[in-house]
Design a protein around this motif. Structure first.
Motif, PDB file in Angstrom:
ATOM      1  N   ASN A  86       5.172   8.883   8.502  1.00  0.00           N
ATOM      2  CA  ASN A  86       4.549   7.904   9.393  1.00  0.00           C
ATOM      3  C   ASN A  86       5.350   6.612   9.496  1.00  0.00           C
ATOM      4  O   ASN A  86       4.834   5.587   9.948  1.00  0.00           O
ATOM      5  CB  ASN A  86       3.123   7.611   8.924  1.00  0.00           C
ATOM      6  CG  ASN A  86       2.192   8.796   9.098  1.00  0.00           C
ATOM      7  OD1 ASN A  86       1.672   9.028  10.176  1.00  0.00           O
ATOM      8  ND2 ASN A  86       2.000   9.564   8.024  1.00  0.00           N
ATOM      9  N   SER A  87       6.611   6.676   9.043  1.00  0.00           N
ATOM     10  CA  SER A  87       7.539   5.532   9.150  1.00  0.00           C
ATOM     11  C   SER A  87       6.973   4.274   8.515  1.00  0.00           C
ATOM     12  O   SER A  87       7.104   3.163   9.046  1.00  0.00           O
ATOM     13  CB  SER A  87       7.888   5.267  10.626  1.00  0.00           C
ATOM     14  OG  SER A  87       8.468   6.412  11.224  1.00  0.00           O
ATOM     15  N   LEU A  88       6.337   4.437   7.349  1.00  0.00           N
ATOM     16  CA  LEU A  88       5.762   3.296   6.632  1.00  0.00           C
ATOM     17  C   LEU A  88       6.692   2.838   5.520  1.00  0.00           C
ATOM     18  O   LEU A  88       7.352   3.647   4.875  1.00  0.00           O
ATOM     19  CB  LEU A  88       4.408   3.679   6.031  1.00  0.00           C
ATOM     20  CG  LEU A  88       3.280   4.038   7.003  1.00  0.00           C
ATOM     21  CD1 LEU A  88       2.064   4.515   6.220  1.00  0.00           C
ATOM     22  CD2 LEU A  88       2.920   2.839   7.874  1.00  0.00           C
TER      23      LEU A  88
ATOM     24  N   TYR B  43      -1.432  -7.970   1.410  1.00  0.00           N
ATOM     25  CA  TYR B  43      -2.727  -7.281   1.521  1.00  0.00           C
ATOM     26  C   TYR B  43      -2.922  -6.731   2.926  1.00  0.00           C
ATOM     27  O   TYR B  43      -3.403  -5.601   3.098  1.00  0.00           O
ATOM     28  CB  TYR B  43      -3.859  -8.260   1.178  1.00  0.00           C
ATOM     29  CG  TYR B  43      -5.234  -7.661   1.347  1.00  0.00           C
ATOM     30  CD1 TYR B  43      -5.704  -6.688   0.474  1.00  0.00           C
ATOM     31  CD2 TYR B  43      -6.056  -8.056   2.415  1.00  0.00           C
ATOM     32  CE1 TYR B  43      -6.964  -6.128   0.643  1.00  0.00           C
ATOM     33  CE2 TYR B  43      -7.322  -7.501   2.584  1.00  0.00           C
ATOM     34  CZ  TYR B  43      -7.772  -6.534   1.692  1.00  0.00           C
ATOM     35  OH  TYR B  43      -9.006  -5.980   1.861  1.00  0.00           O
ATOM     36  N   LYS B  44      -2.532  -7.494   3.929  1.00  0.00           N
ATOM     37  CA  LYS B  44      -2.672  -7.029   5.305  1.00  0.00           C
ATOM     38  C   LYS B  44      -1.891  -5.741   5.524  1.00  0.00           C
ATOM     39  O   LYS B  44      -2.399  -4.784   6.143  1.00  0.00           O
ATOM     40  CB  LYS B  44      -2.189  -8.117   6.272  1.00  0.00           C
ATOM     41  CG  LYS B  44      -2.327  -7.735   7.742  1.00  0.00           C
ATOM     42  CD  LYS B  44      -1.859  -8.866   8.646  1.00  0.00           C
ATOM     43  CE  LYS B  44      -1.989  -8.452  10.116  1.00  0.00           C
ATOM     44  NZ  LYS B  44      -1.518  -9.543  11.027  1.00  0.00           N
ATOM     45  N   GLU B  45      -0.665  -5.689   5.020  1.00  0.00           N
ATOM     46  CA  GLU B  45       0.148  -4.485   5.169  1.00  0.00           C
ATOM     47  C   GLU B  45      -0.430  -3.324   4.360  1.00  0.00           C
ATOM     48  O   GLU B  45      -0.345  -2.163   4.767  1.00  0.00           O
ATOM     49  CB  GLU B  45       1.586  -4.775   4.734  1.00  0.00           C
ATOM     50  CG  GLU B  45       2.320  -5.736   5.656  1.00  0.00           C
ATOM     51  CD  GLU B  45       3.713  -6.069   5.157  1.00  0.00           C
ATOM     52  OE1 GLU B  45       4.092  -5.594   4.065  1.00  0.00           O
ATOM     53  OE2 GLU B  45       4.440  -6.813   5.855  1.00  0.00           O
TER      54      GLU B  45
ATOM     55  N   LYS C 270      -5.175   2.524   6.556  1.00  0.00           N
ATOM     56  CA  LYS C 270      -5.702   2.991   7.845  1.00  0.00           C
ATOM     57  C   LYS C 270      -4.927   4.212   8.336  1.00  0.00           C
ATOM     58  O   LYS C 270      -5.517   5.152   8.896  1.00  0.00           O
ATOM     59  CB  LYS C 270      -5.629   1.858   8.869  1.00  0.00           C
ATOM     60  CG  LYS C 270      -6.649   0.753   8.631  1.00  0.00           C
ATOM     61  CD  LYS C 270      -6.520  -0.353   9.671  1.00  0.00           C
ATOM     62  CE  LYS C 270      -7.564  -1.444   9.438  1.00  0.00           C
ATOM     63  NZ  LYS C 270      -7.428  -2.560  10.424  1.00  0.00           N
ATOM     64  N   VAL C 271      -3.614   4.219   8.129  1.00  0.00           N
ATOM     65  CA  VAL C 271      -2.819   5.388   8.495  1.00  0.00           C
ATOM     66  C   VAL C 271      -3.215   6.586   7.641  1.00  0.00           C
ATOM     67  O   VAL C 271      -3.381   7.706   8.130  1.00  0.00           O
ATOM     68  CB  VAL C 271      -1.306   5.089   8.346  1.00  0.00           C
ATOM     69  CG1 VAL C 271      -0.478   6.354   8.552  1.00  0.00           C
ATOM     70  CG2 VAL C 271      -0.879   4.006   9.325  1.00  0.00           C
ATOM     71  N   PHE C 272      -3.397   6.346   6.321  1.00  0.00           N
ATOM     72  CA  PHE C 272      -3.763   7.431   5.407  1.00  0.00           C
ATOM     73  C   PHE C 272      -5.135   8.025   5.727  1.00  0.00           C
ATOM     74  O   PHE C 272      -5.421   9.177   5.385  1.00  0.00           O
ATOM     75  CB  PHE C 272      -3.756   6.928   3.962  1.00  0.00           C
ATOM     76  CG  PHE C 272      -2.383   6.729   3.377  1.00  0.00           C
ATOM     77  CD1 PHE C 272      -1.247   7.118   4.060  1.00  0.00           C
ATOM     78  CD2 PHE C 272      -2.233   6.157   2.123  1.00  0.00           C
ATOM     79  CE1 PHE C 272       0.020   6.945   3.521  1.00  0.00           C
ATOM     80  CE2 PHE C 272      -0.982   5.987   1.561  1.00  0.00           C
ATOM     81  CZ  PHE C 272       0.153   6.377   2.269  1.00  0.00           C
TER      82      PHE C 272
ATOM     83  N   GLU D 291      -0.356 -10.937  -3.096  1.00  0.00           N
ATOM     84  CA  GLU D 291      -1.591 -11.617  -3.513  1.00  0.00           C
ATOM     85  C   GLU D 291      -2.064 -11.225  -4.905  1.00  0.00           C
ATOM     86  O   GLU D 291      -3.056 -11.772  -5.395  1.00  0.00           O
ATOM     87  CB  GLU D 291      -2.710 -11.321  -2.509  1.00  0.00           C
ATOM     88  CG  GLU D 291      -2.476 -11.873  -1.127  1.00  0.00           C
ATOM     89  CD  GLU D 291      -1.682 -10.938  -0.221  1.00  0.00           C
ATOM     90  OE1 GLU D 291      -1.667 -11.182   0.995  1.00  0.00           O
ATOM     91  OE2 GLU D 291      -1.086  -9.951  -0.732  1.00  0.00           O
ATOM     92  N   ALA D 292      -1.411 -10.288  -5.554  1.00  0.00           N
ATOM     93  CA  ALA D 292      -1.938  -9.790  -6.823  1.00  0.00           C
ATOM     94  C   ALA D 292      -0.820  -9.322  -7.741  1.00  0.00           C
ATOM     95  O   ALA D 292       0.289  -9.031  -7.307  1.00  0.00           O
ATOM     96  CB  ALA D 292      -2.898  -8.629  -6.568  1.00  0.00           C
TER      97      ALA D 292
END
Length: 487
Positions: free
Chosen positions: A172-174, A180-182, A188-190, A320-321
């Motif tokens: 899926n070209s990820l 966190y947004k990414e 969502k793709v998964f 963020e973590a």
């Protein structure tokens, strides 16, 4: 529910240790008659309750114990409950006064049993041990309770990293998410046909609950917790209940949003680690946060039985973590042990000797678990229980020894890489302060936290109402604990 069973068992055990006159609240009651175990009498046997982190019978436990006897001259008798019943069985053993010489302890149970005086104070033995002098102080300090040592680390604390289906990422070209947004965009793709089979039959993320049952409580979903924790935490120099901090409310909202969007396993609040692994192995889970190190290889090997071309990789922590390194699980000598000096010398020192003992507790038995190559290096032999897999570690994970140990194992690159990634992306957890109020009330508070967060995440109750209900039900106990913590 299983949590209620554990709660009742913990209460029974606490009653036992308190009414047996063993409570040693914040003291050094177990002062040694001798300063060192060097002249300790050799025990004939050592009885132990170990979790399934110790080698199981099907994988050569008898051969391990036979080799241990060859090295030490001592018979090791192991009681090994099923993993999901381990602490229940430990609690019941103490409550029924069927207490072994040593017990594996971790997280809140270790703190609780130490506070209530059920464990032997080995501070002086550790201090004067020439064998354990080689272990860095940071590991000893991490398990101290009120400055005393009631258990010695089996290995470094380690922690969890997010494992993902790398083949899905590639298809899926990820790229590995950095924020966190990414991370959410990846989930969502998964959740939407990442394996391109034309069906929406995948689980983006699975976890064994939204609150871990043992400290650290936020170890599995760190991307969502970020700087929040449902546990007690020190903030601006003062201990507070993390459940009632603004950042925790934000964390619950993130989890609730992910659940409502179908990004979480619908059974996340009732999952166990074993059900999560089974789902991952079935080939339908995209993200599973689990232990760094040998599990990287184990997860991929088992996954490939159902999905031969599948690959997994460990993700660096998002901006963020950070991942959290837990306080090490320990080997503790119980107060009922008749010969604590001998057990210390012939078990705890042996398993950390950097030589034959470390080899046995890490690599296993030659000819059973590993073979020696012409160049002196070690290769794993097939597992006794499954010839299609390599034998697993015997107790200490490869690469996590706290003692200096020149392990000759040819370490699988998947294990080495995930350990390296975890070390670069984690921060250490620490023990809570000593508190009798915590010891008597923590089981109830833990149950309330798990219930409240679970119901808020799945939408059974609003976040505002859930937090208010939690606060009202735990207010008195939390106040007493924080009074102790902030003395």
């Amino acid at each position: 529910m299983k949590k209620n069973v554990l709660k009742r068992a913990t209460a029974l055990a606490t009653v036992f240790v308190l009414t047996s006159g063993m409570a040693v609240y914040a003291s050094a009651a177990n002062t040694k008659k001798v300063a060192t175990a060097a002249d300790a009498k050799k025990p004939t046997t050592i009885s132990a309750i170990f979790d399934t982190t110790f080698i199981e019978p099907k994988n050569g436990q008898k051969q391990f114990c036979d080799e241990f006897k060859k090295i030490t001259g001592v018979e090791l008798k192991v009681n090994q409950p099923a993993h999901n019943q381990y602490y229940e069985k430990v609690d019941l053993a103490f409550a029924s006064n069927e207490i072994p010489d040593v017990v594996e302890m971790g997280g809140n149970r270790f703190l609780n049993y130490s506070v209530n005086g059920a464990l032997y104070d080995m501070t002086n033995l550790v201090k004067n041990s020439t064998v354990l002098a080689k272990v860095p102080d940071k590991y000893k300090d991490q398990v101290k309770i009120n400055g005393r040592i009631y258990g010695f680390p089996i290995q470094s604390g380690n922690g969890c990293v997010a494992y993902v289906r790398q083949d899905w990422m590639t298809a899926n070209s990820l790229k590995a998410p950095k924020t966190y947004k990414e991370y959410i965009e990846m989930l969502k793709v998964f959740a939407n046909d990442p394996d391109k089979n034309g069906k929406k039959d995948t689980i983006a993320l699975t976890a064994a609950g939204v609150v871990n049952t043992e400290a650290p409580l936020n170890i599995y979903l760190k991307e969502f917790y970020q700087n929040a924790t449902p546990d007690f935490v020190k903030k601006d120099g003062k201990w507070v209940d993390g459940m009632l901090q603004p950042e925790m409310k934000d964390a619950i909202q993130r989890m609730k949003d992910a659940y409502s969007q179908g990004l979480f396993d619908k059974e996340i609040v009732t999952n166990t680690t074993s059900t999560c692994r089974d789902k991952f192995y079935a080939g339908k889970v995209g993200t599973f946060t689990y232990w760094a190190g040998s599990w990287n290889k184990t997860l991929e090997v088992n996954l490939q039985r159902n999905s031969p071309t599948a690959k997994i990789s460990a993700l660096p922590a998002i901006a963020e973590a950070k991942y959290v390194e837990r306080v090490p699980t320990v080997i503790a000598i119980t107060k009922k042990c008749a010969n604590p000096d001998g057990v210390f010398k012939y078990l705890i020192e042996v398993m950390h000797d950097g030589a034959a003992g470390s080899t046995l507790f890490t690599d296993g038995v030659e000819g059973v678990h590993y073979k020696v190559n012409a160049d002196g290096s070690y290769d794993r032999l097939p597992s006794l229980s499954d010839a299609k897999s390599d034998s697993i570690k015997t107790y200490t994970d490869f690469g996590l020894n706290v003692e200096p140990f020149a392990n000759k194992q040819n370490l699988d690159p998947r294990i080495a890489s995930s350990l390296k990634l975890f070390a670069a992306n984690s921060a250490p957890a620490s023990m809570l302060p000593v508190s009798q109020a915590w010891g008597s009330s923590n089981a109830d508070i833990a149950t309330a936290r798990i219930s409240a967060v679970s119901k808020m995440v799945v939408g059974e109750i609003s976040i505002e109402d859930g937090l208010k209900k939690y606060e009202n039900s735990t207010k008195g106990a939390v106040a007493r604990i924080l009074k102790d913590f902030n003395k």
